[in-house]
Design a protein around this motif. Structure first.
Motif, short mmCIF file in Angstrom:
data_model
loop_
_atom_site.label_atom_id
_atom_site.label_comp_id
_atom_site.label_asym_id
_atom_site.label_seq_id
_atom_site.Cartn_x
_atom_site.Cartn_y
_atom_site.Cartn_z
N LEU A 112 0.83 -0.98 0.49
CA LEU A 112 0.24 -0.16 0.31
C LEU A 112 0.73 1.07 -0.06
O LEU A 112 1.01 1.93 -0.64
CB LEU A 112 -1.07 0.16 1.30
CG LEU A 112 -1.85 -1.33 1.13
CD1 LEU A 112 -2.52 -2.02 2.52
CD2 LEU A 112 -3.11 -0.55 0.23
N SER A 113 1.81 0.92 0.76
CA SER A 113 3.03 2.49 0.68
C SER A 113 3.79 2.33 -0.74
O SER A 113 3.56 3.80 -1.05
CB SER A 113 3.49 2.36 1.88
OG SER A 113 3.57 1.84 2.91
N SER A 114 3.75 1.70 -0.96
CA SER A 114 4.23 1.65 -2.71
C SER A 114 3.46 2.14 -3.12
O SER A 114 3.98 3.44 -4.32
CB SER A 114 5.11 0.05 -2.89
OG SER A 114 5.37 0.37 -4.20
N GLU A 115 2.48 1.59 -3.98
CA GLU A 115 1.48 2.19 -3.89
C GLU A 115 0.59 4.09 -3.62
O GLU A 115 0.75 4.24 -5.01
CB GLU A 115 -0.02 1.74 -4.39
CG GLU A 115 0.02 0.43 -5.11
CD GLU A 115 -1.21 -0.37 -4.38
OE1 GLU A 115 -2.13 -0.17 -4.16
OE2 GLU A 115 -1.52 -2.63 -4.45
N ILE A 116 1.02 4.40 -2.99
CA ILE A 116 0.62 5.72 -2.30
C ILE A 116 1.56 6.64 -3.37
O ILE A 116 1.87 7.46 -3.59
CB ILE A 116 0.24 5.37 -0.89
CG1 ILE A 116 -0.65 5.50 -0.57
CG2 ILE A 116 0.69 7.48 -0.50
CD1 ILE A 116 -0.46 5.82 1.32
N LEU A 117 3.00 5.97 -2.70
CA LEU A 117 4.50 6.67 -3.27
C LEU A 117 4.38 7.04 -4.88
O LEU A 117 4.80 7.80 -5.30
CB LEU A 117 5.59 5.91 -3.10
CG LEU A 117 6.28 6.48 -1.69
CD1 LEU A 117 7.37 5.24 -1.37
CD2 LEU A 117 6.10 7.54 -1.53
N GLN A 118 3.77 5.99 -5.92
CA GLN A 118 4.13 5.69 -6.96
C GLN A 118 2.61 6.75 -7.59
O GLN A 118 2.52 7.56 -8.41
CB GLN A 118 2.91 4.61 -7.79
CG GLN A 118 4.18 4.31 -7.78
CD GLN A 118 4.24 2.57 -8.18
OE1 GLN A 118 2.28 2.09 -8.28
NE2 GLN A 118 4.64 1.71 -8.85
N GLU A 119 1.76 7.36 -7.01
CA GLU A 119 0.85 8.30 -7.02
C GLU A 119 0.82 9.66 -7.11
O GLU A 119 0.23 10.70 -7.09
CB GLU A 119 -0.57 7.81 -6.23
CG GLU A 119 -1.19 6.31 -6.69
CD GLU A 119 -2.70 6.47 -6.20
OE1 GLU A 119 -4.07 7.30 -6.33
OE2 GLU A 119 -3.48 5.69 -5.17
N LEU A 120 1.94 9.91 -5.60
CA LEU A 120 2.64 10.88 -5.35
C LEU A 120 3.42 12.03 -7.19
O LEU A 120 3.94 11.23 -7.61
CB LEU A 120 3.29 11.37 -4.48
CG LEU A 120 2.53 11.04 -2.62
CD1 LEU A 120 3.72 10.82 -2.22
CD2 LEU A 120 1.24 11.45 -2.67
#
Length: 120
Positions: A112-120
């Motif tokens: 989930l953290s990785s997905e969030i970072l990709q969206e930023l």
């Protein structure tokens, strides 16, 4: 999403791109819940003019979102952070301290953290 909530979110993200006059009229509708007549009287314009300004603002704000997708990204990130919080609470309440449970929890949070970072 309920229309007034959507209007509020779009305005929060893109409202500064509207003119001062558009912002005043739009805030009257969205935040102050004023009628077209009340805004018209306050601004010294016709009800039809208020209606037209609100429609133009809606269209402009939706156009910004279609191009920039800031609200969509915000909603997605908010959902993922909520999932991380739920996972953390579940992990804490279940009191699992074995290596396998911790690894499963860690993998989910990292994903989930990785997905969030990709969206930023």
């Amino acid at each position: 999403m309920e229309k007034i909530v959507e209007q509020g979110l779009l305005y929060d993200f893109y409202g500064e791109l509207l003119t001062k006059h558009q912002r005043q009229v739009y805030e009257g509708i969205v935040y102050d819940n004023l009628s077209l007549g009340e805004i018209a009287q306050e601004e010294g314009i016709s009800r039809q003019a208020v209606h037209d300004i609100v429609k133009r603002c809606d269209k402009a704000l939706q156009g910004y979102e279609a191009k920039l997708r800031l609200v969509a990204r915000f909603e997605s990130i908010k959902e993922k952070v909520s999932c991380i919080n739920e996972l953390s609470e579940r992990f804490e309440h279940e009191g699992q301290t074995d290596r396998e449970s911790y690894t499963a929890y860690s993998v989910q949070v990292k994903k989930l953290s990785s997905e969030i970072l990709q969206e930023l």
